[in-house]
Write a protein that holds these residues in place. Structure first.
Motif, PDB file in Angstrom:
ATOM      1  N   THR A   1      51.662  -8.829  36.946  1.00  0.00           N
ATOM      2  CA  THR A   1      50.713  -7.878  37.534  1.00  0.00           C
ATOM      3  C   THR A   1      49.799  -8.665  38.461  1.00  0.00           C
ATOM      4  O   THR A   1      49.153  -9.624  38.034  1.00  0.00           O
ATOM      5  N   ARG A   2      49.799  -8.250  39.717  1.00  0.00           N
ATOM      6  CA  ARG A   2      48.906  -8.913  40.669  1.00  0.00           C
ATOM      7  C   ARG A   2      47.620  -8.107  40.737  1.00  0.00           C
ATOM      8  O   ARG A   2      47.613  -6.971  41.207  1.00  0.00           O
TER       9      ARG A   2
ATOM     10  N   SER B   1      55.879 -15.610  43.289  1.00  0.00           N
ATOM     11  CA  SER B   1      55.574 -14.230  42.879  1.00  0.00           C
ATOM     12  C   SER B   1      56.461 -13.720  41.744  1.00  0.00           C
ATOM     13  O   SER B   1      56.539 -12.509  41.532  1.00  0.00           O
TER      14      SER B   1
ATOM     15  N   GLN C   1      47.318 -13.466  39.467  1.00  0.00           N
ATOM     16  CA  GLN C   1      48.518 -12.860  38.921  1.00  0.00           C
ATOM     17  C   GLN C   1      48.537 -13.112  37.414  1.00  0.00           C
ATOM     18  O   GLN C   1      48.278 -14.229  36.965  1.00  0.00           O
TER      19      GLN C   1
ATOM     20  N   ARG D   1      52.382  -3.190  38.519  1.00  0.00           N
ATOM     21  CA  ARG D   1      52.803  -4.393  39.257  1.00  0.00           C
ATOM     22  C   ARG D   1      51.673  -4.888  40.144  1.00  0.00           C
ATOM     23  O   ARG D   1      51.483  -6.092  40.305  1.00  0.00           O
ATOM     24  N   TYR D   2      50.934  -3.956  40.726  1.00  0.00           N
ATOM     25  CA  TYR D   2      49.807  -4.304  41.590  1.00  0.00           C
ATOM     26  C   TYR D   2      48.628  -3.409  41.210  1.00  0.00           C
ATOM     27  O   TYR D   2      48.815  -2.228  40.912  1.00  0.00           O
TER      28      TYR D   2
END
Lengths: 114, 112
Positions: A109-110, B41, A88, A9-10
């Protein structure tokens, strides 16, 4: 809830590293897509695939590459990450049916390249 | 694929009906009109799709005139949680070896 997953995710990574962003879907969809999006900005299509062993470049030129060896899996790779790759990345999938395909998106996914 | 044009931003208030219009002058016979919603986001989420006349679901209505050169997404009685970016897409029926391209979208801001 859509069955499409992105990992990680990150991600914070150093310049020059090789990275692979994972995307998997369990819906049996033929078509898969990768998008790049900066905060508050437009979604840019960078890669897509309409089946196994098919990949196409999208509207926005990208230094990343993709592969589609299995229907459910569509990873994106950056051979040498740079700060300009910070963004992102969103993966999506859809069926190849009529009428026009509804796409399901992963959580994204950042990526931060330092 | 037909190019779409929609307002960059819109403001409204809670409880109001919001209509977002999209122009797609070059729409082809076998194209469908699809709308997505995106919160910050998160990835976009499908809202509604239509070919002609009117389509309604639990979230929105989509109005398409006979010439199909435009479409209007209607959100009834909006709330603060409807603040998002709304994208209008024209997609080819039957899929095909095409990507799915999003434009700039309409930034909708709902105020109390």
């Amino acid at each position: 809830e859509a069955d499409i997953y992105q990992t990680p995710r990150y991600l914070v990574i150093g310049t020059g590293k090789k990275i692979t962003l994972e995307c998997s879907q369990t819906m049996g969809h033929d078509k898969m897509y990768w998008y790049q999006q900066d905060p508050g900005m437009e979604l840019h299509l960078i890669h897509y695939s309409y089946g196994v062993n098919s990949t196409e470049k999208g509207d926005l030129s990208s230094e990343s590459t993709v592969s589609r060896i299995r229907t459910e899996h569509f990873p994106l790779t950056l051979e040498s990450a740079r700060p300009s790759h910070t963004s992102q990345y969103l993966c999506a999938s859809s069926e190849w049916v009529s009428p026009g395909p509804e796409a399901f998106f992963g959580q994204g996914t950042r990526l931060t390249v330092v | 694929l037909a190019k779409t044009t929609q307002p960059i931003s819109m403001d409204s208030y809670e409880g109001q009906e919001v209509n977002i219009t999209c122009s797609h002058n070059n729409i082809a016979t076998n194209d469908y009109i699809t709308w997505y919603q995106q919160f910050p986001s998160q990835g976009p989420r499908f809202i509604i799709q239509g070919y002609k006349t009117k389509v309604t679901n639990e979230v929105a209505s989509l109005f398409i005139p006979a010439d199909r050169k435009s479409s209007t997404l209607s959100l009834p009685r909006v709330s603060l949680s409807d603040t998002a970016v709304y994208y209008c897409l024209v997609v080819k029926a039957g899929g095909g070896a095409d990507g799915l391209t999003f434009g700039k979208g309409t930034h909708l801001i709902i105020q109390p």
